[in-house]
Every structure is written in C-alpha cells, then in structure tokens.
Scaffold this motif. Structure first.
Motif, PDB file in Angstrom:
ATOM      1  N   CYS A  43      96.259 131.400  76.636  1.00  0.00           N
ATOM      2  CA  CYS A  43      95.934 130.731  75.382  1.00  0.00           C
ATOM      3  C   CYS A  43      94.466 130.303  75.382  1.00  0.00           C
TER       4      CYS A  43
ATOM      5  N   PHE B 237      92.820 127.803  74.708  1.00  0.00           N
ATOM      6  CA  PHE B 237      92.663 126.367  74.560  1.00  0.00           C
ATOM      7  C   PHE B 237      92.215 125.772  75.890  1.00  0.00           C
TER       8      PHE B 237
ATOM      9  N   ARG C  14      94.375 119.717  78.677  1.00  0.00           N
ATOM     10  CA  ARG C  14      94.112 118.365  78.198  1.00  0.00           C
ATOM     11  C   ARG C  14      95.060 117.367  78.847  1.00  0.00           C
TER      12      ARG C  14
ATOM     13  N   THR D 122      97.813 113.059  67.855  1.00  0.00           N
ATOM     14  CA  THR D 122      97.503 114.221  68.696  1.00  0.00           C
ATOM     15  C   THR D 122      98.745 115.052  68.962  1.00  0.00           C
ATOM     16  N   LEU D 123      99.893 114.398  69.135  1.00  0.00           N
ATOM     17  CA  LEU D 123     101.131 115.137  69.394  1.00  0.00           C
ATOM     18  C   LEU D 123     101.479 116.040  68.214  1.00  0.00           C
TER      19      LEU D 123
ATOM     20  N   TRP E 288      99.110 119.040  68.250  1.00  0.00           N
ATOM     21  CA  TRP E 288      99.552 120.041  69.224  1.00  0.00           C
ATOM     22  C   TRP E 288     100.745 120.830  68.705  1.00  0.00           C
ATOM     23  N   ARG E 289     101.658 120.127  68.054  1.00  0.00           N
ATOM     24  CA  ARG E 289     102.855 120.782  67.507  1.00  0.00           C
ATOM     25  C   ARG E 289     102.463 121.815  66.453  1.00  0.00           C
TER      26      ARG E 289
ATOM     27  N   GLU F 282      99.681 123.403  66.431  1.00  0.00           N
ATOM     28  CA  GLU F 282      98.831 124.395  67.075  1.00  0.00           C
ATOM     29  C   GLU F 282      99.631 125.555  67.667  1.00  0.00           C
TER      30      GLU F 282
ATOM     31  N   VAL G 273     101.150 124.157  74.462  1.00  0.00           N
ATOM     32  CA  VAL G 273      99.704 124.024  74.617  1.00  0.00           C
ATOM     33  C   VAL G 273      99.408 123.546  76.036  1.00  0.00           C
TER      34      VAL G 273
ATOM     35  N   LEU H 246      98.297 121.596  79.384  1.00  0.00           N
ATOM     36  CA  LEU H 246      98.343 120.195  79.811  1.00  0.00           C
ATOM     37  C   LEU H 246      97.971 120.115  81.280  1.00  0.00           C
TER      38      LEU H 246
ATOM     39  N   THR I  92     106.023 120.571  72.228  1.00  0.00           N
ATOM     40  CA  THR I  92     106.214 119.480  71.274  1.00  0.00           C
ATOM     41  C   THR I  92     107.096 119.876  70.093  1.00  0.00           C
TER      42      THR I  92
END
Length: 409
Positions: free
Chosen positions: A7, A9, A12, A26-27, A30-31, A33, A37, A39, A51
C-alpha cells in the motif's frame, strides 16, 4: 487485488484525540481510505489496522490468524507505553516457576485446541441461562449499592463509587470467591498488586474451596479431570483480572451518554423496558477497545480484495467498526431505540468476551436502578469528555471519574 505491504501509505501510530463517545476522526479517515491501513507496533513491526466492520469481523473469525506474538500498537505519543512482548495485563515480575507456567496459559495468548480446551472449561457458567439465573442475586446486590450511595454526603463518582463495586461483587459471585475475601480481591485485582500476590491468593483460595463446593467457576475447575493445577491457576488469574473493568467502564460511560443526551434519557425514563435492547447501543457507541489484541497471519490471507502476507500483525478497531456507515445508519448518532445487535463491543469470534451475557445483566440492572432511584440525577463532571491517555498499551479508553449529583430533593 492489492497486497497490504505494498500500500502506498506511510505507517502510523494510533490517534489519541478521541473520547469514548466521540472517537478520533482519524479512525473514520482510515476507514474511508482502505479496508486495512499501515500501523506501527512497539517492537518495530510494520503491521496493519482494520477499521471497517466487515474486515474487522473477518479477521476476528478467521483461524488463519494467531494471537502470537503479542504485539502492541504504537500509541499517540509515538512510542511504546508497555511491554510489547507479552499480552498479560501486568508484568509477571518475580513470579515463581508455577506462576510462570500458568501465565503462559493465558487464554488471550492461545490458539487452536489448547485455547478451545481451556475456554470450554469455563463457558458453561457464562451462558445465557446462567446469566438469567444470576439476575435475582445481581438485582439484590445493586439495590444494596444504591442504598449505600444514599449515605454518601457528596457528589458520587459513578465509576468508583458504583460501577466498580457492582462489577467486582458480580465477578466474585460468578467465579466463586467468598464474601469474606471480597476486600482482598479488590485490593489485588481492582487496585495494584504483583502477579505473585495474585497467584498466592488464587492458590490459598483453591485450597479453601476444595471442601466447600458451590455453583461457580472455581468448583467447576476443581472438578474438571481434564485440567491440571497449573491450568486451573492460569484460568483463574485471567478470569479474575479480565472483564470486570470493562463492565464498570460501560456502566460509567453509558451514564455519561444518557446524562449528556436528555432526549435519550427521557426515552428510557418513559419506558424502562427499553433499556434491555439499549444495552447493545451503549456497547456500540461506548466500546472500550480502540483496538483489540493484534492477530498475526499464519499464512497469506485475502480479505476484501487485500492480501495480508504471512507474519503480518493486524490490529482491529471495534470503536471504528461500530461506527461504519456501510453497516449502520447514521452511525454517529446515539439512539437507544436503535437495533444495535451485531456490534463488536464484546469482540467477536473464538476470542469474544466469555462473560458478555452476565455483563449485559450487570449493565442493564445497574443503569435501571440508578435512573429509577434518582430521577433528578445530574452530571457534574466527567473526565472522559476530554481525551485521556489510554488505560492499556493495546489502546483502551479510560473511564475516568464520572461525578454526578443524586438530586434526591
């Protein structure tokens, strides 16, 4: 199809700007996106977080994911805040050899047949039928707690003065800890103590209960021919330490939700029976776990068009999944008349909360009695209305003090 590790990205850390009733935006970002994602984890591993509701459920019910290794996500301060090498809730310290062997049998660490064997040994006491049979005892105990609140000449902390005693007393009742050991249980498992002190208490209790059986978990374990003493001690340490704080947290958080939403509070005051299904909405909007303990892929796993490579650890977020607009209508709204069954506040799959049926009774009865006994109940202050540090490295919301005025006049 995409491969998660490819990915585009940047990995994070978990955001810290959310509260139990208003999660970090932010959650949601991410959902939107992707299903998964990147982490960061405390041991340097670059894993993933899920998420979206369907992705979270898929990971939790897939046997191709393992609880080991017990990785913890990087928190909002950008650094680890706990021991990332093990799942237990506090460090083992100078545990004796038997305690170390029992600790290794923590259900939260186990997979496969070993996990199934130990879980089967305790599930009977937490069935729907058993939960219903406990209702009279729980109701009587809560009535006594209400009367105790009336004697306190000050604002009440729902978390410490009400929710914690209810959850601790129910815990003792179901597990089989005699009343004369209640204060010791609180000192060891509600307050701070070492792992060795916990095991010393468990061993003495087992000796005491050998000739004094009851309708409880300890008696079942002592009579189970498939368990050895090490397994029994490990199960009891987990059961005595897990779940109780979650129940107390939900009682406190649901109180905040109702007292800050007068229309929803009025709905329950007008029809007390509505609190039964409303418990599910409390669990949906007030889920305690921002992320659950991470699962690691044992082989390449494809979910929602994404391939998760073997060895990749995935954290899943009940908080985010419970507000996924693809699954819930108007997910940000708190609605006590919503059909919220299917939420992930109790987890899901083989590691779902063992005590969830008893927890439902505790939460329902505690809130029913609190609202009925104090019609002028008013919120004075709640720490959880502003962001607080997580209560555990796995990313758990803190209840904080919930000060209320009983308003009996």
């Amino acid at each position: 199809m995409t491969t998660a590790t490819q990915c585009p990205f940047v990995a994070r850390s978990l955001p810290g700007d959310g509260t139990p009733l208003t999660p970090s935006p932010t959650l949601a970002a991410w959902r939107d996106e992707a299903a998964f994602v990147p982490l960061d984890f405390q041991d340097g591993h670059e894993g993933l977080v899920a998420t979206r509701y369907d992705a979270v459920r898929s990971v939790l019910e897939d046997p191709r994911f393992s609880m080991r290794p017990g990785r913890m996500p990087v928190g909002p301060d950008g650094a680890g805040s706990g021991d990332s090498a093990a799942v237990p809730l506090e460090a083992a310290g100078d545990l004796d050899e038997a305690g170390q062997r029992s600790d290794a049998l923590n259900l939260l660490n186990l997979d496969g047949e070993v996990h199934s064997k130990l879980r089967r040994a305790v599930t009977a006491r937490f069935s729907v039928r058993q939960a219903r049979s406990r209702e009279p005892w729980i109701q009587a105990m809560i009535a006594r707690e209400i009367e105790r609140l009336r004697t306190l000449d000050r604002d009440i902390d729902v978390w410490r003065d009400y929710a914690q005693p209810i959850s601790a007393r129910t815990h003792c009742h179901v597990i089989g800890i005699p009343e004369h050991h209640y204060e010791t249980f609180v000192a060891l498992f509600v307050e701070e103590s070492t792992a060795q002190q916990k095991y010393d208490f468990i061993r003495a209790l087992l000796e005491e209960r050998k000739n004094n059986p009851g309708e409880d978990v300890i008696t079942d374990l002592l009579n189970n021919p498939d368990l050895d003493r090490i397994e029994v001690e490990g199960l009891l340490r987990l059961l005595m330490g897990a779940g109780r704080d979650s129940v107390a947290y939900l009682i406190a958080t649901a109180s905040v939700a109702l007292l800050t939403n007068p229309e929803q509070l009025g709905t329950l005051r007008a029809d007390a029976e509505k609190i039964r299904p409303a418990v599910e909405e409390f669990m949906r909007v007030g889920a305690m776990f921002v992320t659950l303990f991470a699962r690691t892929a044992l082989e390449d796993v494809e979910i929602d068009g994404t391939t998760i490579p073997a060895g990749t650890s995935v954290s899943v977020s009940p908080v985010a999944a419970n507000r996924d607009p693809e699954h819930w209508e108007q997910p940000e709204e708190f609605d006590v008349e919503r059909d919220a069954f299917g939420h992930l506040g109790f987890g899901h799959g083989i590691h779902g909360c063992i005590g969830q049926q008893v927890a439902r009774v505790e939460i329902r009865e505690a809130l029913t009695d609190l609202l009925a006994s104090f019609p002028n109940l008013a919120l004075v202050d709640a720490e959880q209305l502003t962001p607080q540090p997580f209560a555990h490295p796995v990313a758990v919301y803190e209840a904080g003090h919930v000060l209320v005025r009983l308003g009996e006049d």
